[in-house]
Design an enzyme around this catalytic site. Structure first.
Site, PDB file in Angstrom:
ATOM      1  CD  GLU A  36      -2.673  -1.147   2.581  1.00 33.80           C
ATOM      2  OE1 GLU A  36      -3.576  -0.298   2.712  1.00 33.80           O
ATOM      3  OE2 GLU A  36      -2.390  -1.986   3.454  1.00 33.80           O
ATOM      4  NE  ARG A 262       4.357  -7.763  12.093  1.00 31.38           N
ATOM      5  CZ  ARG A 262       3.923  -6.509  12.149  1.00 31.38           C
ATOM      6  NH1 ARG A 262       2.636  -6.253  12.280  1.00 31.38           N
ATOM      7  NH2 ARG A 262       4.756  -5.505  12.062  1.00 31.38           N
ATOM      8  CE  LYS A 272       2.619   0.600   5.455  1.00 29.40           C
ATOM      9  NZ  LYS A 272       2.294   0.453   4.019  1.00 29.40           N
TER      10      LYS A 272
END
Length: 559
Positions: A36, A262, A272
């Site tokens: 993204e 992850r 983020k």
């Protein structure tokens, strides 16, 4: 540097793909990396990049780069450019052109209408807060929206009005009609489309309705013919929605989604959103601050593509979440820099040392190796005179038995040079030492002391051969293992995450820097650590060095 990543031949995802190829020997593996564009990539993204691109290379398939750009409020073209640059820097090439979810907006709109026509989607007028309330919790089932049973014709009309800008932001949305009593909250009539009046970086003002990530993501995978879609474990429940959408629209391809753990790195935040907070509060300078583990921050700090790839190889690909030691990341770059870095001397916190028995006009040149074990890296010259700089921490005024460096009445060897003995000091009016007066034994060059143990060795730079520079010493940004899990993560900041020193490097090294591509140079400042030149703020008349990593893993967290 190209490396063969063996770990991708030995993990559960590789084994799944191997079985799929046994079933269909004509299978063409298609993977994708779908960031993204709402921030910079970090070390966790590097793990996903390596997985997707390496598997595609392993099976002679291809990997798409697709920007999942469904929220113009948070996306920016600068993030797109940064992401492209990071992937190229890591040494990967995406398949043909870059893809954007936004290029599929017309098709996504048609598929949304298809769900409405099948009675599987409806336009809802509940507010965002009401939707959250109606959805229920992990222990309490949801309840139906009062607008859930509108007719297909009414929903089609309202959805068209949404597209044409008839409603305000937040006034209505399109939701899937699945099961408000599902044990999976993601399946309790998730939102598929919302209204946003904001210019999009690709489609400009053509659209005012934007698909949610979960709706666009699976359809984009299917449109591109992705065979294996990889995501991290927090999206495990989302797979149910991923499959539900594809099963209920008339699209041919059915990508298979698989989840892996992850990357969680000690003393780091990789969110983020949290990195954005650090920037907004001016705790760090930007997305490329060397104290955070974005790819651009690591690059600016002196990390290399191969060191990051090696790190991703070592941690592997599993389904088990764990917290990776920061020292493993440092080990990968330290091992590489030890092989290729130019050895030289630098003085970060200078104090002047005067050799009183050497003439003021005396000057001697020594030829020293750029690397003790790699003669192919060449040599450089250093100059010896009667006035030099040493690091302040290499001298103690008061006697300490365990202190093995320079002190009054004791001897040390100057690196590559002579043995000296400190005899007295000079101070300014405030009591600060400004000069150490020493005797230099000119009969000790390359010789061991007679009837004495070898003295300690310290580094130095002749005042005549010095070039002023700034040195930035980086430590962990947080004082706890897992700040990403803390709501009040700012409470655990390390106040000494950056220490700035103003000292000197050798003039000859400065000439080397001027004559080469300094962005690719790395240095081992002897006894201090590995450094690179800051690629953002450094200038010819003001060199700034970032410490990539210390010589040893010596940083201890104080609990």
């Amino acid at each position: 540097m190209n490396i063969k990543i063996k770990k991708y031949n030995n993990n559960f995802i590789y084994n799944i793909i191997k079985k799929d190829f046994k079933k269909n020997k004509y299978l063409l593996l298609r993977t994708r990396f779908p960031p993204e564009p709402n921030g910079y990539l970090h070390i966790g993204h590097a793990k996903s990049i390596c997985l997707n691109f390496e598997l595609a290379n392993l099976y002679n398939g291809h990997c798409n780069l697709r920007f999942d750009d469904t929220n113009p409020l948070k996306e920016n073209i600068k993030y797109i450019n940064a992401i492209k640059n990071d992937i190229k820097w890591l040494g990967y090439k995406w398949n043909k052109k870059i893809h954007y979810s936004s290029e599929y907006f017309p098709k996504l709109y048609i598929y949304a209408k298809e769900l409405i026509k099948k009675g599987l989607a409806y336009v809802d007028e509940l507010t965002k807060e009401e939707i959250r309330e109606y959805r229920g919790t992990l222990t309490q089932t949801g309840k139906d929206s009062p607008y859930r049973n509108r007719s297909i014709e009414e929903n089609l009309t309202l959805f068209k009005k949404m597209k044409n800008g008839y409603f305000k932001e937040g006034e209505v949305c399109l939701r899937a009609k699945i099961d408000m009593k599902s044990t999976y909250i993601i399946m309790r009539d998730p939102v598929l489309y919302r209204i946003i009046f904001q210019e999009h970086h690709q489609t400009k003002n053509k659209w005012c309705i934007y698909p949610m990530y979960d709706f666009a993501h699976c359809i984009s995978d299917a449109i591109e013919g992705i065979t294996h879609s990889f995501c991290t474990l927090e999206f495990q429940d989302n797979k149910r929605l991923y499959n539900w959408i594809l099963e209920n629209i008339s699209i041919k391809n059915r990508p298979k989604q698989y989840e892996f753990s992850r990357l969680n790195l000690k003393y780091s935040v990789l969110s983020k959103r949290k990195i954005s907070i650090l920037i907004e509060k001016k705790i760090i300078n930007n997305w490329d601050d060397p104290r955070i583990q974005t790819i651009s921050g690591l690059r600016r700090k002196g990390y290399t593509p191969s060191s990051i790839k090696n790190f991703c190889e070592k941690i592997g690909v599993t389904k088990q979440n764990n917290l990776i030691e920061f020292s493993m990341l440092e080990y990968c770059i330290r091992k590489e820099l030890n092989e290729k870095s130019i050895r030289t001397m630098a003085v970060l916190d200078p104090i002047k040392l005067y050799l009183y028995n050497i003439d003021n006009n005396y000057e001697e040149t020594f030829i020293v190796p750029n690397h003790p074990k790699k003669p192919e890296l060449g040599t450089h010259k250093i100059i010896f005179t009667n006035t030099i700089y040493i690091d302040r921490e290499d001298f103690k005024e008061k006697y300490e038995k365990k202190y093995k460096r320079l002190k009054i009445g004791e001897e040390v060897r100057l690196r590559y040079s002579y043995i000296i003995k400190a005899e007295k000091i000079e101070k300014d009016l405030s009591g600060k030492i400004i000069q150490i007066i020493c005797y230099c034994n000119l009969n000790t060059l390359g010789k061991k002391p007679i009837n004495k143990k070898n003295p300690a060795v310290i580094h130095w730079i002749s005042v005549k051969n010095s070039f002023p520079s700034e040195f930035r010493l980086y430590e962990k940004l947080f004082n706890i293992d897992n700040p990403d899990q803390e709501k009040n993560f700012l409470s655990f900041l390390n106040p000494n995450s950056i220490i700035i020193k103003n000292g000197f490097i050798e003039k000859n090294i400065n000439k080397t820097i001027e004559n080469q591509n300094y962005k690719k140079l790395s240095f081992q400042f002897e006894r201090i650590g590995y450094f690179c030149i800051d690629s953002v703020e450094s200038k010819k008349n003001k060199l700034i060095f970032n410490r990539t990593v210390s010589l040893k893993d010596t940083w201890n967290i104080k609990k």
